[in-house]
Design a protein around this motif. Structure first.
Motif, PDB file in Angstrom:
ATOM      1  N   GLU A 246       0.869  -1.188   0.000  1.00 28.32           N
ATOM      2  CA  GLU A 246       0.000   0.000   0.000  1.00 28.32           C
ATOM      3  C   GLU A 246       0.899   1.228   0.000  1.00 28.32           C
ATOM      4  OE1 GLU A 246      -2.747  -0.064   3.300  1.00 28.32           O
ATOM      5  OE2 GLU A 246      -3.760  -1.857   2.511  1.00 28.32           O
ATOM      6  N   ASN A 247       0.666   2.124  -0.947  1.00 25.38           N
ATOM      7  CA  ASN A 247       1.506   3.328  -1.084  1.00 25.38           C
ATOM      8  C   ASN A 247       2.993   2.986  -1.077  1.00 25.38           C
ATOM      9  OD1 ASN A 247      -0.943   4.654  -0.888  1.00 25.38           O
ATOM     10  ND2 ASN A 247      -0.762   4.851   1.359  1.00 25.38           N
ATOM     11  N   VAL A 251       2.461  -4.262   3.482  1.00 24.97           N
ATOM     12  CA  VAL A 251       1.539  -4.289   4.631  1.00 24.97           C
ATOM     13  C   VAL A 251       1.136  -5.714   4.993  1.00 24.97           C
ATOM     14  CG1 VAL A 251       0.585  -1.985   4.319  1.00 24.97           C
ATOM     15  CG2 VAL A 251      -0.448  -3.918   3.102  1.00 24.97           C
ATOM     16  N   ARG A 261      -0.664  -9.746   8.293  1.00 25.95           N
ATOM     17  CA  ARG A 261      -0.221  -8.350   8.153  1.00 25.95           C
ATOM     18  C   ARG A 261       1.159  -8.166   8.787  1.00 25.95           C
ATOM     19  NH1 ARG A 261      -4.049  -5.677   5.788  1.00 25.95           N
ATOM     20  NH2 ARG A 261      -3.270  -3.586   6.252  1.00 25.95           N
TER      21      ARG A 261
END
Length: 432
Positions: A246-247, A251, A261
């Motif tokens: 993510e970005n 994650v 996670r």
């Protein structure tokens, strides 16, 4: 990866270790029984009767020895993984010159008795060894006019007037360089490498190398146990389907429909093909023999280094030999593994000088592996990838990689002493 999961668990991190294989250690495992090795190399007829019981074999896919005073042994001692392992000292280190092999001289007495050099050369080499032994980078009185940061190793050899053959075995069999690039770099690193060799040798006398009984596959298992003691979780036979970003940051990891996670991820190149680049190839030929290697005093374990200059190559050829004495082969059998960095389109021909030393060979298994390295340092994505195992026959380069990954993950250098203190918090002080 197993070593890092052990270290991170000791440091109080929450560790989940997934492996798509049914065994620990990925590429650096030991294959047993022998039938499994034949299958792996598509030899469908399987091992002949003469190979003894299949269960008696533990064959390393990637052969390496441990330097007695080196970094991996320090990691094992500090993390007390030594409780789960037994080591044996390797019986000799040899170097190739003009088609023959000679024992590597590394003490003054051996240097004076060695056939590798003439009488005057011996005296000069002895002086050089004494200089290295006394050298202390924090004490300029020991420098004898050499500046550890600026004088090149080539100049140090010149200062002691050492000939090409001596330079060959010093750089390749004592300092354990794979190529000659080091000659024009500052001499401090080389001096420290020769010191490591001599200090490792001083511990046990026969050679500076150690090897675990039952094969190298014992190492990752030892660190996996360490991780478990500190609350780490291990999952074998666990496929990794996807790494979730993510970005630009990791994650989690997806496996069989579930997502675990995480904030940081460590893996080998085979799990992230799009984040690594190919950096060459290594050829390894596993040879099963029914005899010790000639001219090694019938040693049941040894290392032979063939310096690149001796066979007109850019990189050295290595031979690692172990045997039934280490519980890795059936009684009276020897396993010799020749390896080198591939330089041509005919890699098997490249290791011929090594194979000639091993004749007659009962069975050969040829593996050519691509070497991969990560394309970035992982600080942005928090995906930290290790480099593939190189052609060297010891773990020093692997330990540098481990320390480097640790530093990028933790933001500070790996500190052996700190590890020790954390151990004491959990296990209590050692009995005095």
């Amino acid at each position: 990866e197993c070593i890092l999961s052990g270290i991170m668990s000791v440091n109080g991190k929450k560790v989940l270790h997934m492996d798509r294989n049914p065994y620990y250690g990925g590429e650096s495992s030991s294959i047993t029984p022998l039938e499994e090795l034949y299958k792996r190399f598509q030899l469908l007829e399987g091992p002949p009767e003469s190979m003894g019981r299949g269960r008696d074999w533990n064959v390393d896919l990637i052969p390496k020895f441990l330097m007695a005073n080196g970094q991996l042994v320090k990691m094992l001692l500090y993390t007390e993984v030594t409780r789960y392992l037994d080591f044996k000292v390797v019986e000799g280190s040899f170097v190739y010159k003009g088609g023959k092999i000679y024992k590597v001289p590394s003490t003054e007495t051996e240097a004076l008795a060695s056939n590798l050099m003439g009488m005057f050369e011996k005296r000069r080499f002895r002086k050089f060894l004494v200089f290295v032994a006394n050298f202390d980078e924090n004490d300029p009185k020991t420098f004898e006019g050499v500046d550890p940061q600026t004088t090149s190793m080539r100049d140090v050899y010149r200062k002691f007037d050492l000939g090409q053959d001596v330079i060959d075995f010093t750089g390749h069999a004592l300092a354990l360089y794979r190529t000659d690039d080091y000659l024009d770099q500052p001499c401090l690193e080389t001096i420290n490498r020769i010191k490591l060799y001599s200090e490792s040798l001083a511990r046990y006398g026969k050679s500076p190398y150690l090897y675990p009984l039952y094969g190298l596959g014992e190492l990752p298992q030892g660190f996996a146990r360490l991780s478990a003691i500190y609350g780490g979780t291990y999952m074998l036979n666990k496929p990794v389907d996807d790494i979730i970003m993510e970005n630009g940051k990791v994650v989690g990891v997806k496996s069989e429909g579930e997502v675990a996670r995480c904030k940081q991820l460590i893996c080998d190149p085979s799990y992230i093909p799009d984040r690594v680049r190919k950096a060459g190839q290594v050829i390894r030929i596993i040879c099963i023999l029914s005899h010790p290697i000639k001219n090694t005093n019938d040693a049941n374990s040894c290392q032979i280094i063939i310096p690149q200059n001796q066979v007109n190559r850019k990189s050295d050829i290595y031979v690692c030999m172990i045997s039934y004495a280490h519980n890795v082969a059936a009684q009276g059998k020897y396993i010799a593994i020749a390896s080198t960095t591939v330089e041509t389109t005919d890699p098997e021909k490249e290791v011929e000088p090594a194979l000639e030393l091993l004749e007659p060979i009962d069975q050969k298994f040829v593996a050519i592996s691509d070497l991969y390295e990560p394309i970035d340092d992982g600080c942005e994505s928090q995906v930290f990838c290790s480099c593939s195992y190189d052609a060297t026959t010891h773990f020093e380069t692997t330990c540098n990689d481990i320390k480097d990954i640790y530093k990028r993950m933790a933001g500070m250098a790996f500190d052996f002493e700190n590890m020790k203190r954390k151990q004491n918090d959990v296990f209590g002080e050692a009995e005095q």
